[in-house]
Design a protein around this motif. Structure first.
Motif, PDB file in Angstrom:
ATOM      1  N   ALA B 349       4.527  -4.849   0.260  1.00  0.00           N
ATOM      2  CA  ALA B 349       4.017  -3.732  -0.529  1.00  0.00           C
ATOM      3  C   ALA B 349       2.519  -3.564  -0.302  1.00  0.00           C
ATOM      4  CB  ALA B 349       4.316  -3.965  -2.010  1.00  0.00           C
ATOM      5  N   ALA B 350       1.814  -4.698  -0.337  1.00  0.00           N
ATOM      6  CA  ALA B 350       0.366  -4.630  -0.145  1.00  0.00           C
ATOM      7  C   ALA B 350       0.043  -4.115   1.249  1.00  0.00           C
ATOM      8  CB  ALA B 350      -0.236  -6.023  -0.352  1.00  0.00           C
ATOM      9  N   ALA B 351       0.840  -4.582   2.215  1.00  0.00           N
ATOM     10  CA  ALA B 351       0.597  -4.121   3.582  1.00  0.00           C
ATOM     11  C   ALA B 351       0.829  -2.628   3.682  1.00  0.00           C
ATOM     12  CB  ALA B 351       1.504  -4.873   4.545  1.00  0.00           C
ATOM     13  N   GLY B 352       1.877  -2.148   2.959  1.00  0.00           N
ATOM     14  CA  GLY B 352       2.146  -0.716   2.985  1.00  0.00           C
ATOM     15  C   GLY B 352       0.995   0.071   2.369  1.00  0.00           C
ATOM     16  N   ARG B 353       0.554  -0.492   1.229  1.00  0.00           N
ATOM     17  CA  ARG B 353      -0.581   0.196   0.592  1.00  0.00           C
ATOM     18  C   ARG B 353      -1.800   0.166   1.500  1.00  0.00           C
ATOM     19  NH1 ARG B 353       1.407  -2.667  -3.830  1.00  0.00           N
ATOM     20  NH2 ARG B 353      -0.236  -4.202  -3.627  1.00  0.00           N
ATOM     21  N   GLY B 354      -2.098  -0.950   2.077  1.00  0.00           N
ATOM     22  CA  GLY B 354      -3.285  -1.064   2.939  1.00  0.00           C
ATOM     23  C   GLY B 354      -3.168  -0.163   4.160  1.00  0.00           C
ATOM     24  N   ARG B 355      -1.925  -0.098   4.702  1.00  0.00           N
ATOM     25  CA  ARG B 355      -1.758   0.734   5.886  1.00  0.00           C
ATOM     26  C   ARG B 355      -1.984   2.208   5.553  1.00  0.00           C
ATOM     27  NH1 ARG B 355       2.640  -1.255   7.225  1.00  0.00           N
ATOM     28  NH2 ARG B 355       4.028   0.286   6.318  1.00  0.00           N
ATOM     29  N   ALA B 356      -1.451   2.632   4.388  1.00  0.00           N
ATOM     30  CA  ALA B 356      -1.644   4.028   3.991  1.00  0.00           C
ATOM     31  C   ALA B 356      -3.132   4.324   3.775  1.00  0.00           C
ATOM     32  CB  ALA B 356      -0.856   4.304   2.710  1.00  0.00           C
ATOM     33  N   THR B 357      -3.761   3.333   3.122  1.00  0.00           N
ATOM     34  CA  THR B 357      -5.206   3.525   2.871  1.00  0.00           C
ATOM     35  C   THR B 357      -5.955   3.638   4.192  1.00  0.00           C
ATOM     36  OG1 THR B 357      -4.989   2.272   0.841  1.00  0.00           O
ATOM     37  CG2 THR B 357      -7.209   2.534   1.736  1.00  0.00           C
ATOM     38  N   ARG B 358      -5.572   2.695   5.092  1.00  0.00           N
ATOM     39  CA  ARG B 358      -6.282   2.721   6.373  1.00  0.00           C
ATOM     40  C   ARG B 358      -5.980   3.993   7.143  1.00  0.00           C
ATOM     41  NH1 ARG B 358      -4.949  -2.627   6.284  1.00  0.00           N
ATOM     42  NH2 ARG B 358      -3.136  -2.274   7.595  1.00  0.00           N
TER      43      ARG B 358
END
Lengths: 77, 506
Positions: B349-358
């Protein structure tokens, strides 16, 4: 105990010792399995002895038996 | 040793006939007198009591009753006057073979006659059946003797199998003891092999026959135990089992012998030497087979179940114990696994959030950069466009300069050319001679050789012909008439090509 030297009473006596040892719950697993194996052999031997005297009464006459033995024995010389 | 007792010989010595004798031997004497003296001598012997087993009883019509007394060591022919026998009050069947009797009397001798054979006998004057006291006294003596010799122990030291396969039995054929023994075996549910050594069990023949049967059973029949049995009776009836020879045989037999003779109150000598003494044939059967075979089978099945259960219990118990012990690490692992899965989910989930942010950030960065680059590109394009416009203008200017300069040059060149143009010369009145091919005729010789030629003037061409010969100078003048007739105006063509090339370049 070798089978040749084994008798019914010695087999039963050893079997009773084995069962007492097993009932004591003091034998380890390996000893228990070994005792079970020995016990099964003793039971088979004792059952064979009982079977030998359980098939049916056979009656022989001593005089006839001796005659038969003498007839089967080749003459000396 | 002299053939007769010394006393008889001495009595007869004086009566010896004077005949030839054998050296070293007195006599010869008359046999009848010797026999009578011998009888007298015997009758003078002490009167004694004998005890033994009666055999060969002959009670006939004669004046004597005859029988023999026997025991294991010897025998004695006996004779009793019928009157003495009748006085005893014994029934005829009481004096029968096999009974033990006590006979009182002494040695006697019937000298015979010329027609009758002599006969030695123990003259029985009194007779009674042997009482227990007599037999028990003999038995006590034998028992002490055998005990002293240690013959009671060997049999008791032998191992008696609990479950024999073959049993030898010595008893009377068809006896009640045989049936009782079989009944005892049936009670034990024993159905092995029986070897019957039938033998008489009550008379003087009994003991030797029983001993022989025991020996044969031990030697040939491969039996595990021997049972010697008969029913009850008086001590006299059982006397064969007190026989010394029989008891010695039993004591030295290598197979255990179980005796069951008579009943509890009867104790014969064989009971002492045997491995085990039983009160009845049934008891002997139960002693020979030490277990109830059916009960033993049931016990064995139970033992088999116990052993199997014990083995199974041992394994199952330990398996459960191991399972219990393994539960803690398993649960620990499960907790860690669950925690790990939770962390993995959170990580995804965090990776998904970070990827979207990035992605958003990069998108914004890219937009800004691209904007700037687009702006720069536009500026650059504008600058280049401006440069190109300037260059195009410069080129236009250069082209125009070149055109102007070329036009001026062409104008000057044209003017110069027109100064040399033959047409201008023709316009001033000159003419140009041309041959048939249009080639100028530059010398008079050529004109004369041509004969006919064209004469080009400023206004057109006129055919001409040579009429006479002229001098070479006239020919040279004619040559000057021809020259630049028909040439194009080069300045205009060059200007057109130059202008087109310049436009393409711009």
């Amino acid at each position: 105990m070798s089978t040749e030297a084994m008798t019914y009473e010695s087999a039963v006596e050893r079997l009773e010792q084995i069962i007492a040892r097993l009932d004591s719950n003091q034998a380890g697993l390996r000893e228990t399995l070994e005792l079970c194996g020995e016990g099964k052999s003793l039971i088979e031997f004792a059952a064979g002895e009982l079977e030998a005297v359980g098939q049916g009464l056979e009656e022989l006459r001593l005089d006839e038996l001796i005659k038969r033995l003498e007839a089967d024995t080749p003459p000396a010389g | 040793m002299p053939p007769y007792p010394r006393e008889v010989s001495q009595q007869l010595h004086s009566e010896a006939r004077e005949t030839a004798a054998v050296p070293g031997y007195p006599g010869p004497y008359a046999v009848g007198r010797y026999a009578n003296r011998l009888r007298e001598w015997m009758r003078e012997r002490a009167r004694v009591c004998l005890i033994g087993e009666v055999t060969g009883v002959r009670i006939g019509a004669g004046p004597n009753v005859y029988f023999e007394l026997r025991d294991a060591d010897g025998a004695m022919p006996c004779a009793m006057w019928r009157t003495d026998f009748d006085r005893l009050g014994l029934h005829a069947d009481e004096l029968r073979d096999g009974v033990e009797v006590v006979a009182a009397g002494g040695p006697d001798f019937y000298p015979g006659s010329a027609s009758a054979s002599p006969r030695f006998a123990f003259r029985v004057q009194e007779l009674r059946l042997a009482g227990e006291g007599d037999l028990l006294a003999r038995l006590a003596r034998l028992r002490r003797q055998l005990a002293t010799e240690g013959l009671f122990e060997p049999q008791k030291e032998l191992r008696r199998p609990l479950l024999p396969r073959r049993i030898g039995v010595v008893t009377a054929e068809g006896s009640a003891a045989r049936r009782d023994f079989l009944a005892g075996l049936e009670r034990r549910s024993w159905r092995g092999t029986l070897v019957w050594g039938y033998a008489p069990v009550q008379d003087r023949r009994a003991a030797p026959a029983i001993a022989a049967a025991i020996r044969d059973l031990a030697a040939y029949a491969r039996v595990d135990a021997i049972v010697v049995t008969r029913g009850g009776g008086s001590i006299a009836d059982l006397w064969a089992f007190c026989d010394e020879t029989l008891c010695r045989t039993v004591a030295l037999t290598p197979v255990p012998v179980i005796s069951a003779v008579g009943h509890d109150v009867d104790r014969t000598l064989i009971d002492d030497v045997a491995a085990l003494c039983c009160s009845t044939p049934t008891h002997a059967a139960e002693a020979a087979v030490g277990i109830d075979c059916e009960a033993a089978e049931r016990a064995l099945r139970s033992a088999a179940v116990d052993v199997h259960a014990a083995g199974r219990r041992a394994v199952v118990t330990r398996a459960r114990e191991l399972a219990g012990r393994s539960r803690a690490p398993r649960e620990h692992l499960a907790r860690h696994r669950s925690r790990l899965h939770q962390l993995a989910r959170e990580l995804r989930a965090a990776a998904g959030r970070g990827r979207a942010t990035r992605v958003d950030y990069q998108r914004r960065i890219a937009a800004a950069v691209m904007g700037r680059k687009a702006e720069a590109a536009r500026v650059d394009a504008a600058r280049q466009a401006a440069g190109l416009t300037a260059r195009a203008a410069a080129l236009d200017r250069a082209a125009r300069g070149v055109s102007e300069r070329r036009a001026a040059w062409l104008a000057r060149s044209g003017a110069a050319l027109r100064g040399h143009d033959p047409e201008r010369t023709l316009e001033r009145g000159y003419a140009l001679a041309l041959d048939g091919a249009g080639e100028p005729l530059t010398e008079p010789g050529a004109v004369r050789r041509a004969g006919r030629f064209d004469l080009r003037l400023a206004g057109g061409t006129v055919p001409a012909r040579v009429r006479n010969s002229v001098d070479p100078d006239q020919a040279d003048q004619g040559r000057r008439v021809e020259g630049i007739q028909g040439m194009p105006r080069p300045e205009e063509a060059d200007m057109r090509r130059y202008g087109a090339a310049l436009k393409e370049e711009v």
